[in-house]
Enzyme design. Sequence first.
Site, PDB file in Angstrom:
ATOM      1  CG  HIS A  72      -2.098  -0.923   1.070  1.00  0.00           C
ATOM      2  ND1 HIS A  72      -3.339  -0.651   1.578  1.00  0.00           N
ATOM      3  CD2 HIS A  72      -2.203  -2.115   0.439  1.00  0.00           C
ATOM      4  CE1 HIS A  72      -4.170  -1.644   1.268  1.00  0.00           C
ATOM      5  NE2 HIS A  72      -3.491  -2.548   0.591  1.00  0.00           N
ATOM      6  CE1 TYR A 197      -5.372   3.773   8.477  1.00  0.00           C
ATOM      7  CE2 TYR A 197      -5.816   3.767  10.838  1.00  0.00           C
ATOM      8  CZ  TYR A 197      -5.099   3.297   9.757  1.00  0.00           C
ATOM      9  OH  TYR A 197      -4.102   2.360   9.953  1.00  0.00           O
ATOM     10  N   PRO A 289      -4.125   0.255  18.480  1.00  0.00           N
ATOM     11  CG  PRO A 289      -5.906  -1.102  17.861  1.00  0.00           C
ATOM     12  CD  PRO A 289      -5.323  -0.387  19.026  1.00  0.00           C
ATOM     13  CE  LYS A 293       4.414   3.206  13.261  1.00  0.00           C
ATOM     14  NZ  LYS A 293       4.234   2.661  11.917  1.00  0.00           N
ATOM     15  CE1 TYR A 381      -1.225   3.774   9.270  1.00  0.00           C
ATOM     16  CE2 TYR A 381      -0.055   2.771   7.433  1.00  0.00           C
ATOM     17  CZ  TYR A 381      -1.131   2.801   8.297  1.00  0.00           C
ATOM     18  OH  TYR A 381      -2.116   1.830   8.197  1.00  0.00           O
TER      19      TYR A 381
END
Length: 384
Positions: A72, A197, A289, A293, A381
């Site tokens: 991704h 998200y 979460p 990580k 990220y």
Amino acid sequence: MRTQVGIIGAGPAGLLLSHLLHLRGIESVVLELRSREHVERRVRAGVLEQGTVDTLVASGVGDRLLREGLVHQGIELRYGGAGHRIAFDRLVPGRSVTVYGQQEVVKDLIAARLAVGGDVRFEVRDVALHGLDTASPSITFEGGRLDCDVIAGCDGFHGVSRPSVPAGALTEFSRDYPFAWLGVLAQVKPSASELIYARTERGFALHSMRSPEISRFYLQVPAGEPLESWPDERVWAELKTRLETVPGFTLATGEILEKSVTPMRSFVVEPMRYGRLFLAGDAAHIVPPTGAKGMNLAVSDVRVLTEALAAFFGEGETGLLDGYSDACLRRVWRAQHFSWWMTTLLHTFESDDAYGTRLQTSHLDYVTSSEAAATTLAENYVGM
Ligand code: APR
Ligand code: PHB
């Protein structure tokens, strides 16, 4: 029985440690409380940083990951009726993440250990640790005893390793959140090609995936929410309400394969060591979460610990072992901050008044419109 490193727990941390030590010619035995079937079926997170992928590939357990993992190059932040892409390919060129379920990593590692005769024992009850402040610690369990030079506590947040350290030797830092995540695995083609998200007034929702046929979802629910309150129809209705908030987006539904509620907590113990006991992964720290990580931190701890143990068993060098905790904690605290930051950015808090909600919207507007702020999210990220 005798071995060099006694490893408690067959999650990603314990299994990868055993595998990497084997490649360095160091012996270990892994003692796991649950059955092999249980650990291979346990649905957990699924986002691997590039560094995690590199570690697995370089150590020879990345074939299926490279075949089946989904690379991704960005994620979407969805709120206020619009979607905003955080483009890793543009903001942090050359760095991406790979979506591949944690239990798939676990399956690959168990297969690799067993293929070379590795000693991984399942359903081992009553594990207890002894002599941690001596040069010959040991582990006892139902029907056996393992003497070792070093013990690796890789038994997760609820394990026995951390509580075996005498009171006062470790300092704990933690934060609880007033909500949990309801996780859902469903037999349905993902409705988007990248993770979404979503922040809504009803709470956070996440659209993730495992394969072209399997989707993974999470819903923010109150802490302590019973699973019985979420029959499948309610799950789909709530996911639709929280995700179908931009023009033209329809959430595809299908059979729900698995559902569970995970509490949200931030936790760190310092130092990650007591005498001959070294804590790695969730045994030493957990993150909510939202930043994806958890597994990446476990892998990075184990990488550091492997180098330190190789120097110890190879040259009798203790410097790296002495520096293990500090070396890990720098990355651990960066991930702690990022995970807390993503969590506060995207969830609704009961304590929030109208002022708090406006602040959160301003924060999201900033992250999605400023190149500098978006880069901060992106680089954390994909992994620092
Ligand atoms: N004796 C032996 N094994 C134990 C004991 C015990 N008393 N207690 C727990 N275990 C085992 C658990 O059954 C589990 O298989 O230790 C293992 C710990 O594995 P994980 O919880 O997966 O932790 P870790 O390997 O550190 O991986 C961290 O897991 O929870 C996720 O989000 C987290 O992705 C992160 C990853
Ligand atoms: C998952 O796919 O399980 C997942 C993805 C991203 C997260 C957390 C979990 O932030």
